[in-house]
Design an enzyme around this catalytic site. Structure first.
Site, mmCIF file in Angstrom:
data_model
loop_
_atom_site.group_PDB
_atom_site.id
_atom_site.type_symbol
_atom_site.label_atom_id
_atom_site.label_comp_id
_atom_site.label_asym_id
_atom_site.label_seq_id
_atom_site.Cartn_x
_atom_site.Cartn_y
_atom_site.Cartn_z
ATOM 1 C CE LYS A 185 0.798 0.807 4.539
ATOM 2 N NZ LYS A 185 1.275 2.028 5.216
ATOM 3 C CB THR A 242 -1.058 4.802 3.560
ATOM 4 O OG1 THR A 242 -1.117 3.865 4.628
ATOM 5 C CG2 THR A 242 0.376 5.201 3.359
#
Length: 328
Positions: A185, A242
C-alpha cells in the site's frame, strides 16, 4: 506484571509503547542509538519521529541489548531495510513471542519481515501486526483498528494483550496477505501523493486507490495470500489511511515528487524511513517475476528509479489499451 519490549524508537514503536503503557503493561523501548536513547530519557519526547507527544516516565528507554532481551514478548518496529541487521544483534535472546510491526519487503531477497525474523529466531512464535495506524493518532489515543496475523493457537491471548480501549485488534491466520497489504500500500500511497502534488482531485485519487488495491491483490494472491484479506484492515483499510492522511510519509513523499522535486533529494533530507521507496523496487521486480500486471506500481518505479516525468507517467496510465474492469 506483563512486560513487553519494543525494538525500534521510531514513531510507530514509540506510539505502541505509549499505548501499552497506558493500559498498565510494563513497557521497555529500545533505541539503536545510545545517544538518542539518552536524549529520549532526558526530554521524554521523540522529537525526530513523534514530535509533540510526551513519553511517560515509567516507560524504560535503553540502547542496551542485554536489558532489552530480558522479556518473553517483543515487538519489532524497525524499518524493513534494517530488520535483518537488528534481529541479528538480538540473536542470543530467548524471545518466546515476537510481533513484527515492520512494513516492507527486503530488497533483492524479497523477504517479508516475518521471514527475516523467523530465520533469526527459530524457536520463537512469530506474529504480524498491521493495519491503518498513523503513529500520532495512536499515541493520542484516537480510535484505531488493526489486525494481528499468526498461525499459533495462542493468538487470542496475544490479541487480548495488545487490545486497548482505543486500539481494537482483530485476528487473522493469513500472515502473507496481512504483511503484503501493509507493504504494497505504501507504493500506491506514493502514487496518491503524486496526484496531490500535480493538483489533481478526488476522482484521480479514487481511481488510484481502487485500481491500486487490484494490483496489491493480484500480486498477493500469486504469492500465496488469500484474496479476501485485501478487503480488510491491512488491505483497503491501511491503503485508504496512507493515501489520504497528511501525516503519511509515503503520500507526502509522492506529493513532493509531483511538485517537481527529485526523489533522491527528498530522501536525503528526510529523517524518517519512506518504506514505499524501497518497496516500489521490490514490488516492480516481483511483478516481473510472477508475471503480474501492475501498471501503477510500474510507473512509480520508473518515476523514482528512472527519473520519468510524473505527468508523462499519468498520461501513459490513462491512455493504455482499453479493457474490462477486473477486480483482482
Amino acid at each position: 506484571m506483563e512486560q513487553i519490549t519494543i525494538i525500534g524508537d521510531g514513531g510507530w514503536g514509540t506510539a505502541l509503547a505509549i499505548l501499552l503503557n497506558k493500559k498498565g503493561i510494563k513497557t521497555l523501548l529500545w533505541s539503536y542509538s545510545p545517544v538518542y536513547a539518552e536524549y529520549l530519557n532526558k526530554t521524554r519526547e521523540n522529537t525526530k519521529f513523534l514530535k509533540g507527544v510526551k513519553i511517560p516516565f515509567d516507560i524504560e528507554i535503553t540502547s542496551d541489548i542485554e536489558t532489552a532481551s530480558c522479556c518473553n514478548t517483543v515487538i519489532f518496529a524497525v524499518p524493513c531495510e534494517y530488520a535483518g541487521k537488528i534481529a541479528e544483534q538480538f540473536k542470543n535472546a530467548s524471545f518466546k513471542t515476537i510481533v513484527s510491526a515492520t512494513k516492507g519487503i527486503e530488497k533483492k531477497t524479497f523477504k517479508r519481515p516475518s521471514e527475516i525474523l523467523s530465520e533469526n529466531f527459530t524457536n520463537s512464535k512469530i506474529f504480524v501486526l498491521s493495519g491503518p495506524s498513523i503513529s500520532s493518532e495512536v499515541a493520542s489515543f484516537f480510535p484505531a483498528s488493526v489486525v494481528l496475523a499468526g498461525e499459533s493457537d495462542t493468538i487470542s491471548t496475544l490479541q487480548a494483550l495488545l487490545t486497548a480501549p482505543t486500539f481494537r485488534v482483530y485476528a487473522s491466520n493469513d500472515i502473507i496477505g496481512v504483511e503484503l497489504g501493509g507493504a504494497l500500500k505504501n507504493v500506491i500511497a506514493i502514487a496518491a501523493g503524486i496526484s496531490d502534488g500535480l493538483g489533481f482531485g478526488a476522482n484521480a485519487k479514487a481511481s488510484i486507490l481502487t485500481r491500486g488495491l487490484v494490483e496489491i491483490a493480484r500480486l498477493g494472491v500469486k504469492m500465496g495470500a488469500r484474496r479476501e484479506t485485501f478487503s480488510g484492515l491491512s488491505g483497503i483499510g491501511d491503503l485508504a489511511t496512507t493515501c489520504i492522511s497528511p501525516f503519511s510519509r509515503n503520500r507526502t513523499f509522492g506529493e513532493e515528487v509531483g511538485k517537481g522535486l527529485k526523489a533522491e533529494d527528498i530522501i536525503k533530507r528526510t529523517e524518517m524511513a519512506i518504506e514505499g521507496v524501497g518497496t516500489a523496487k521490490s514490488a516492480y521486480e516481483l511483478s516481473l517475476k510472477y508475471q503480474v500486471d501492475m501498471p501503477i506500481t510500474s510507473q512509480i518505479y520508473k518515476i523514482i528509479y528512472e527519473g520519468k516525468n510524473p505527468r508523462k507517467a499519468v498520461s501513459d496510465l490513462m491512455t493504455r489499451e482499453l479493457k474490462k474492469e477486473d477486480y483482482f
